[in-house]
Scaffold this active site. Structure first.
Site, mmCIF file in Angstrom:
data_model
loop_
_atom_site.group_PDB
_atom_site.id
_atom_site.type_symbol
_atom_site.label_atom_id
_atom_site.label_comp_id
_atom_site.label_asym_id
_atom_site.label_seq_id
_atom_site.Cartn_x
_atom_site.Cartn_y
_atom_site.Cartn_z
ATOM 1 N N ALA A 159 -4.614 6.968 -4.832
ATOM 2 C CA ALA A 159 -3.067 6.557 -4.949
ATOM 3 C C ALA A 159 -3.228 5.217 -5.075
ATOM 4 O O ALA A 159 -3.136 4.448 -4.368
ATOM 5 C CB ALA A 159 -2.326 6.984 -3.827
ATOM 6 N N SER A 168 0.784 -1.278 -0.066
ATOM 7 C CA SER A 168 -0.068 0.015 -0.044
ATOM 8 C C SER A 168 0.868 1.264 -0.179
ATOM 9 O O SER A 168 1.990 1.186 -0.332
ATOM 10 C CB SER A 168 -1.013 -0.184 1.197
ATOM 11 O OG SER A 168 -1.840 0.933 0.971
ATOM 12 N N ASN A 169 0.414 2.286 0.080
ATOM 13 C CA ASN A 169 1.199 3.586 0.412
ATOM 14 C C ASN A 169 0.236 4.744 1.454
ATOM 15 O O ASN A 169 -0.587 4.398 1.753
ATOM 16 C CB ASN A 169 1.096 4.299 -0.933
ATOM 17 C CG ASN A 169 -0.382 4.564 -1.573
ATOM 18 O OD1 ASN A 169 -1.051 5.482 -0.943
ATOM 19 N ND2 ASN A 169 -0.867 3.846 -2.409
ATOM 20 N N PRO A 170 1.018 5.540 1.854
ATOM 21 C CA PRO A 170 0.580 6.375 2.970
ATOM 22 C C PRO A 170 -0.426 7.401 2.739
ATOM 23 O O PRO A 170 -0.709 8.246 3.251
ATOM 24 C CB PRO A 170 1.792 6.964 3.446
ATOM 25 C CG PRO A 170 2.714 6.975 2.460
ATOM 26 C CD PRO A 170 2.439 6.066 1.396
ATOM 27 N N SER A 171 -1.322 7.266 1.365
ATOM 28 C CA SER A 171 -2.246 8.369 1.210
ATOM 29 C C SER A 171 -3.168 8.409 2.233
ATOM 30 O O SER A 171 -3.733 7.424 2.745
ATOM 31 C CB SER A 171 -2.772 7.724 -0.074
ATOM 32 O OG SER A 171 -3.988 8.839 -0.320
#
Ligand code: CTP
Length: 409
Positions: free
Chosen positions: A277, A210-213
């Protein structure tokens, strides 16, 4: 607008509410009760309000004007962090402190945003006072379910609504004339679809890429569109934000789920804004069981996810398509190429390296980039203001398209 800050732990969120209201073009009179000043300083409030704060100390000091009457010359009042004491005072017409005395002469609507321990909120006396105020036409926002206070005590109902939602409720309460920056209901009758947050691409039942959006940008676009009269569908990945009221909120995990939800909602959409994102890849094979550690290196086989914006671009119709891009170098060139490749009307470009404006921040600094490479730097602003400008531009593109359509017909 009169903003009364009550004596509750939630008083510390009042500056955020004040800033949001000012950003929304609302001029504010602020009163802090004596109890509020035990939680937050007068200075923080006056800085956020960009003006003086009415206090009991000021009210009782010798001065020619009647502070409780001057401060009541407003369209409406909101009580942020409303305590059981303030509710009781108002429900019985008390005027023994500046906040209550002023409330007695506010001519317009009153919005209570309570915050207190769950046991206090459920107390019969408190509920009777709330019922009485409701009977008189007062409005209530929350309290919400969640932990109250820093000790996490009293989980249950009692947590104050989030500043963003309070500001949105206040803007709704006010006559449009009071919101100088607002475009009114210029999105009335339009369907706006917004994607927000990250996607999660699971490798096995307990691990994902995942990503920190944070989802804040997309939520801001969705709320701005709602407040301007649009029907809104917000498709969001896992984020730590409450679902805004007054719109359809679809929660998804993976890029494939996001694609299905967005494509379906976009069928009758007028504007689609892709702030999500999206993970570009997912595991080629989703393991059904948790993968145990093995000795040495491991590699994961990833396969590309569909490009949702590009897919919408292939079958664009009348829709206005807006994308976002985060670049670390050659930003304008790369964003223009993306806009062209995905057939987006414009892309808002930002730089993850810019402090306070990237993942998780409340502000954003973006450059509007079109497929032909033309671009425009927007000043750093709150995500809500960026959302406002984004929708202005989307509406401009749409109007142009409709006009062109008419001349070719
Ligand atoms: N996007 C999308 N579907 C994807 C990836 C991205 O719809 N699978 C959308 C994003 O929501 C965003 C825009 O496309 O609005 C740009 O995303 P970005 O990741 O920068 O684009 P990519 O094409 O993945 O470019 P890069 O090669 O830089 O990763």
């Amino acid at each position: 607008m009169l903003v009364i800050v009550g004596g509750s732990m939630a008083a510390v969120k009042a500056p955020s509410v004040l800033r949001r209201l000012r950003e929304g073009g609302v001029s504010v009179n602020v009163i802090a009760t004596r109890a509020a000043l035990a939680f937050i300083t007068e200075l923080s409030l006056s800085t956020a309000a960009d003006g003086p704060v009415g206090t009991d100390a000021a009210w009782f000091s010798p001065r020619p004007d009647a502070l409780h009457l001057t401060l009541a010359k407003v369209d409406a009042a909101v009580i942020v962090g409303a305590s059981a004491e303030l509710l009781a005072g108002a429900a019985h017409g008390h005027a023994n402190e500046l906040a209550l005395a002023t409330l007695l002469s506010v001519p317009g609507p009153v919005l209570w945003v309570p915050a207190m321990n769950a046991a206090m909120w459920h107390n019969r006396a408190v509920q009777a006072n709330v019922a009485r105020l409701r009977d008189w036409g007062h409005h209530f926002l929350g309290p919400e379910v969640g932990s109250f206070g820093t000790r996490g005590e009293g989980a249950g109902i009692g947590r104050m609504a989030e500043p963003e939602d309070i500001a949105a409720a206040v803007l709704k309460l006010l006559a449009p004339a009071a919101v100088s920056d607002s475009k009114g209901r210029d999105l009335d009758g339009l369907h706006v679809v917004v994607s927000a947050g990250p996607t999660r691409e699971y490798l096995d039942p307990v691990r994902f890429i995942s990503n920190p959006s944070s989802g804040k940008m997309g939520f801001a676009v969705a709320m701005e569109a709602r407040d301007r009269g649009a029907r809104v569908t917000l498709v969001t990945g896992p984020v730590n934000l409450p679902g805004p009221s007054g719109m359809a909120v679809v929660r998804i995990n993976s890029a494939l789920e996001l694609r299905d939800a967005v494509v379906q909602a976009a069928q009758d959409a007028d504007i689609v804004v892709m702030t999500a994102a999206v993970a570009d890849y997912r595991a080629a094979e989703l393991k059904g069981e948790k993968q145990a550690k093995v000795a040495g290196d491991v590699s994961i086989h990833l396969t590309p996810n569909p490009d949702i914006l590009a897919e919408l671009g292939q079958n664009k119709g009348e829709r206005v398509l807006v994308g976002f891009a985060m670049e670390t170098h050659a930003g304008v060139e790369r964003a223009a190429a993306k806009a062209a490749r995905k057939n987006a009307d414009f892309i808002l470009l930002n730089y993850p390296t810019q402090e306070g404006t990237a993942f998780g921040g409340d502000d954003n600094q973006v450059t509007l980039v079109r497929a032909d490479g033309s671009h425009q730097d927007w000043p750093r602003a709150s995500k809500r203001q960026v959302a406002r400008q984004l929708l202005n531009e989307a509406l401009r593109v749409r109007d142009l398209r409709v006009r062109e359509q008419r001349t070719t017909d």
